[in-house]
Design a protein around this motif. Structure first.
Motif, PDB file in Angstrom:
ATOM      1  N   THR A  26       0.859  -1.179   0.000  1.00 54.65           N
ATOM      2  CA  THR A  26       0.000   0.000   0.000  1.00 54.65           C
ATOM      3  C   THR A  26       0.894   1.228   0.000  1.00 54.65           C
ATOM      4  O   THR A  26       1.812   1.330   0.815  1.00 54.65           O
ATOM      5  CB  THR A  26      -0.917   0.031   1.231  1.00 54.65           C
ATOM      6  N   GLN A  27       0.615   2.145  -0.918  1.00 62.14           N
ATOM      7  CA  GLN A  27       1.390   3.375  -1.004  1.00 62.14           C
ATOM      8  C   GLN A  27       0.525   4.572  -0.630  1.00 62.14           C
ATOM      9  O   GLN A  27      -0.661   4.627  -0.970  1.00 62.14           O
ATOM     10  CB  GLN A  27       1.922   3.574  -2.420  1.00 62.14           C
ATOM     11  N   ILE A  28       1.144   5.515   0.055  1.00 56.84           N
ATOM     12  CA  ILE A  28       0.483   6.764   0.412  1.00 56.84           C
ATOM     13  C   ILE A  28       1.241   7.899  -0.261  1.00 56.84           C
ATOM     14  O   ILE A  28       2.457   8.026  -0.107  1.00 56.84           O
ATOM     15  CB  ILE A  28       0.441   6.960   1.937  1.00 56.84           C
ATOM     16  N   PHE A  29       0.528   8.701  -1.038  1.00 59.48           N
ATOM     17  CA  PHE A  29       1.107   9.852  -1.729  1.00 59.48           C
ATOM     18  C   PHE A  29       0.514  11.118  -1.130  1.00 59.48           C
ATOM     19  O   PHE A  29      -0.713  11.264  -1.090  1.00 59.48           O
ATOM     20  CB  PHE A  29       0.789   9.797  -3.225  1.00 59.48           C
TER      21      PHE A  29
ATOM     22  N   TYR B 263       4.166  -0.962   3.401  1.00 61.34           N
ATOM     23  CA  TYR B 263       3.727   0.394   3.097  1.00 61.34           C
ATOM     24  C   TYR B 263       4.891   1.232   2.571  1.00 61.34           C
ATOM     25  O   TYR B 263       6.045   1.033   2.931  1.00 61.34           O
ATOM     26  CB  TYR B 263       3.188   1.076   4.366  1.00 61.34           C
ATOM     27  N   GLU B 264       4.551   2.186   1.724  1.00 61.11           N
ATOM     28  CA  GLU B 264       5.473   3.236   1.293  1.00 61.11           C
ATOM     29  C   GLU B 264       4.755   4.563   1.378  1.00 61.11           C
ATOM     30  O   GLU B 264       3.567   4.650   1.058  1.00 61.11           O
ATOM     31  CB  GLU B 264       5.932   3.028  -0.153  1.00 61.11           C
ATOM     32  N   LEU B 265       5.464   5.583   1.811  1.00 67.15           N
ATOM     33  CA  LEU B 265       4.892   6.928   1.849  1.00 67.15           C
ATOM     34  C   LEU B 265       5.812   7.880   1.099  1.00 67.15           C
ATOM     35  O   LEU B 265       7.022   7.904   1.344  1.00 67.15           O
ATOM     36  CB  LEU B 265       4.706   7.397   3.290  1.00 67.15           C
ATOM     37  N   TYR B 266       5.246   8.646   0.185  1.00 65.02           N
ATOM     38  CA  TYR B 266       5.987   9.668  -0.553  1.00 65.02           C
ATOM     39  C   TYR B 266       5.321  11.011  -0.302  1.00 65.02           C
ATOM     40  O   TYR B 266       4.110  11.172  -0.495  1.00 65.02           O
ATOM     41  CB  TYR B 266       5.990   9.370  -2.058  1.00 65.02           C
ATOM     42  N   ASN B 267       6.115  11.979   0.131  1.00 62.99           N
ATOM     43  CA  ASN B 267       5.605  13.323   0.382  1.00 62.99           C
ATOM     44  C   ASN B 267       6.094  14.246  -0.726  1.00 62.99           C
ATOM     45  O   ASN B 267       7.271  14.587  -0.795  1.00 62.99           O
ATOM     46  CB  ASN B 267       6.083  13.831   1.750  1.00 62.99           C
ATOM     47  N   PHE B 268       5.184  14.652  -1.599  1.00 63.16           N
ATOM     48  CA  PHE B 268       5.511  15.519  -2.721  1.00 63.16           C
ATOM     49  C   PHE B 268       5.164  16.983  -2.447  1.00 63.16           C
ATOM     50  O   PHE B 268       5.063  17.786  -3.380  1.00 63.16           O
ATOM     51  CB  PHE B 268       4.777  15.052  -3.981  1.00 63.16           C
TER      52      PHE B 268
ATOM     53  N   ILE C  36      -3.471   2.375  -3.477  1.00 60.30           N
ATOM     54  CA  ILE C  36      -2.944   3.734  -3.441  1.00 60.30           C
ATOM     55  C   ILE C  36      -3.881   4.623  -2.620  1.00 60.30           C
ATOM     56  O   ILE C  36      -5.081   4.701  -2.891  1.00 60.30           O
ATOM     57  CB  ILE C  36      -2.825   4.345  -4.858  1.00 60.30           C
ATOM     58  N   ILE C  37      -3.319   5.292  -1.625  1.00 60.37           N
ATOM     59  CA  ILE C  37      -4.049   6.294  -0.847  1.00 60.37           C
ATOM     60  C   ILE C  37      -3.399   7.642  -1.121  1.00 60.37           C
ATOM     61  O   ILE C  37      -2.186   7.794  -0.954  1.00 60.37           O
ATOM     62  CB  ILE C  37      -4.000   5.994   0.659  1.00 60.37           C
ATOM     63  N   ALA C  38      -4.177   8.605  -1.557  1.00 60.99           N
ATOM     64  CA  ALA C  38      -3.662   9.959  -1.777  1.00 60.99           C
ATOM     65  C   ALA C  38      -4.207  10.885  -0.695  1.00 60.99           C
ATOM     66  O   ALA C  38      -5.385  10.799  -0.318  1.00 60.99           O
ATOM     67  CB  ALA C  38      -4.064  10.480  -3.149  1.00 60.99           C
ATOM     68  N   ILE C  39      -3.337  11.753  -0.185  1.00 61.08           N
ATOM     69  CA  ILE C  39      -3.734  12.766   0.784  1.00 61.08           C
ATOM     70  C   ILE C  39      -3.416  14.129   0.194  1.00 61.08           C
ATOM     71  O   ILE C  39      -2.271  14.386  -0.198  1.00 61.08           O
ATOM     72  CB  ILE C  39      -3.000  12.585   2.126  1.00 61.08           C
TER      73      ILE C  39
ATOM     74  N   LYS D  13      -9.607  14.022 -10.894  1.00 68.99           N
ATOM     75  CA  LYS D  13      -8.532  13.225 -11.484  1.00 68.99           C
ATOM     76  C   LYS D  13      -7.972  12.223 -10.476  1.00 68.99           C
ATOM     77  O   LYS D  13      -7.734  11.052 -10.797  1.00 68.99           O
ATOM     78  CB  LYS D  13      -7.414  14.142 -11.995  1.00 68.99           C
ATOM     79  N   LEU D  14      -7.766  12.662  -9.253  1.00 65.90           N
ATOM     80  CA  LEU D  14      -7.231  11.760  -8.243  1.00 65.90           C
ATOM     81  C   LEU D  14      -8.234  10.666  -7.880  1.00 65.90           C
ATOM     82  O   LEU D  14      -7.853   9.497  -7.730  1.00 65.90           O
ATOM     83  CB  LEU D  14      -6.843  12.546  -6.990  1.00 65.90           C
ATOM     84  N   SER D  15      -9.491  11.037  -7.729  1.00 67.82           N
ATOM     85  CA  SER D  15     -10.491  10.027  -7.356  1.00 67.82           C
ATOM     86  C   SER D  15     -10.634   8.961  -8.432  1.00 67.82           C
ATOM     87  O   SER D  15     -10.978   7.811  -8.130  1.00 67.82           O
ATOM     88  CB  SER D  15     -11.841  10.691  -7.074  1.00 67.82           C
ATOM     89  N   ASP D  16     -10.353   9.328  -9.680  1.00 63.91           N
ATOM     90  CA  ASP D  16     -10.416   8.360 -10.778  1.00 63.91           C
ATOM     91  C   ASP D  16      -9.154   7.507 -10.873  1.00 63.91           C
ATOM     92  O   ASP D  16      -9.139   6.497 -11.587  1.00 63.91           O
ATOM     93  CB  ASP D  16     -10.618   9.088 -12.117  1.00 63.91           C
ATOM     94  N   THR D  17      -8.086   7.912 -10.177  1.00 68.17           N
ATOM     95  CA  THR D  17      -6.778   7.274 -10.338  1.00 68.17           C
ATOM     96  C   THR D  17      -6.360   6.442  -9.144  1.00 68.17           C
ATOM     97  O   THR D  17      -5.688   5.424  -9.304  1.00 68.17           O
ATOM     98  CB  THR D  17      -5.700   8.353 -10.592  1.00 68.17           C
ATOM     99  N   VAL D  18      -6.732   6.875  -7.940  1.00 71.48           N
ATOM    100  CA  VAL D  18      -6.269   6.194  -6.725  1.00 71.48           C
ATOM    101  C   VAL D  18      -7.430   5.420  -6.099  1.00 71.48           C
ATOM    102  O   VAL D  18      -8.586   5.572  -6.484  1.00 71.48           O
ATOM    103  CB  VAL D  18      -5.686   7.204  -5.718  1.00 71.48           C
TER     104      VAL D  18
END
Length: 216
Positions: free
Chosen positions: A2-5, A44-49, A76-79, A113-118
């Motif tokens: 699970t990745q968190i962006f 898990y992986e977390l990337y902070n952009f 994929i979880i996007a915040i 766009k995010l809701s359609d992707t993650v």
């Protein structure tokens, strides 16, 4: 896996945190789950952009490439925590970087766009409240730009953000603290960014939702 962006600006980056911003604390929490005794290893992986100074427009044009190059197979979880730099006025108190409508148009595109992707989308307000005695104006020591932040506009932008989040089925996570309490306990000396206690409060609010999504 699970990745968190995390996408956003200075608050997501962790600005003014003495030890760790809320996103750093979230990463530490995930690492504790993975690497403590009797854990199950790397799940898990977390990337902070997050980019200090970023507006919503920046996230709109950059998020797709960041997802493209960093995502793996798995959940994929996007915040998203951006918008404070859309709220402000620059150089004069009535020259706003964005109107509520303009901000809403950009955020509507981004959240769709995010809701359609993650798989899961979490949305945080970028600002809770400010100390207007320090933010009208607030001067950037690097650029000399004078910025004006007001609580009335924060309320309007956060209302728009919640509405847009609801429309795409995102999890809007309100920071349920009164403006007075936030200013007294959770603001850094600049009157704008969270202090360490503020970042801790945001983390404790966000981790409840993240843990729920990780276990589902």
């Amino acid at each position: 896996m699970t990745q968190i962006f995390i996408f956003g600006a200075s608050v997501a980056y962790g600005a003014k945190a003495e030890k760790a911003g809320w996103a750093d604390l979230l990463k530490q929490s995930l690492q504790a789950k993975m690497y403590s005794e009797h854990s199950f290893g790397e799940q898990y992986e977390l990337y902070n952009f997050a980019q200090p100074g970023a507006k919503a427009e920046f996230v709109l044009v950059t998020h797709a490439d960041q997802l493209k190059f960093y995502r793996r197979s798995g959940k994929i979880i996007a915040i998203v925590c951006v918008g404070g730099n859309n709220i402000k006025a620059e150089n004069k108190p009535n020259i706003f970087t964005s109107s509520v409508k303009e901000y809403g148009q950009v955020m509507a595109q981004l959240l769709k766009k995010l809701s359609d992707t993650v798989d899961e989308l979490i949305v945080l307000p970028s600002l809770v409240a400010v100390d207007e005695s320090k933010t009208k104006p607030e001067s950037d020591p690097r650029t000399g730009v004078r910025s004006y932040f007001s609580n009335d506009r924060i309320v309007l932008f956060n209302q728009e953000l919640k509405k847009l989040s609801d429309e795409v089925g995102a999890r809007y996570v309100a920071i349920d603290v009164s403006p007075k309490e936030w200013a007294e306990k959770y603001l850094y000396a600049d009157g704008l960014h969270p202090n360490q206690a503020g970042h801790q409060y945001i983390f404790e609010t966000v981790i409840k939702v993240v843990d729920e999504l990780l276990s589902s």
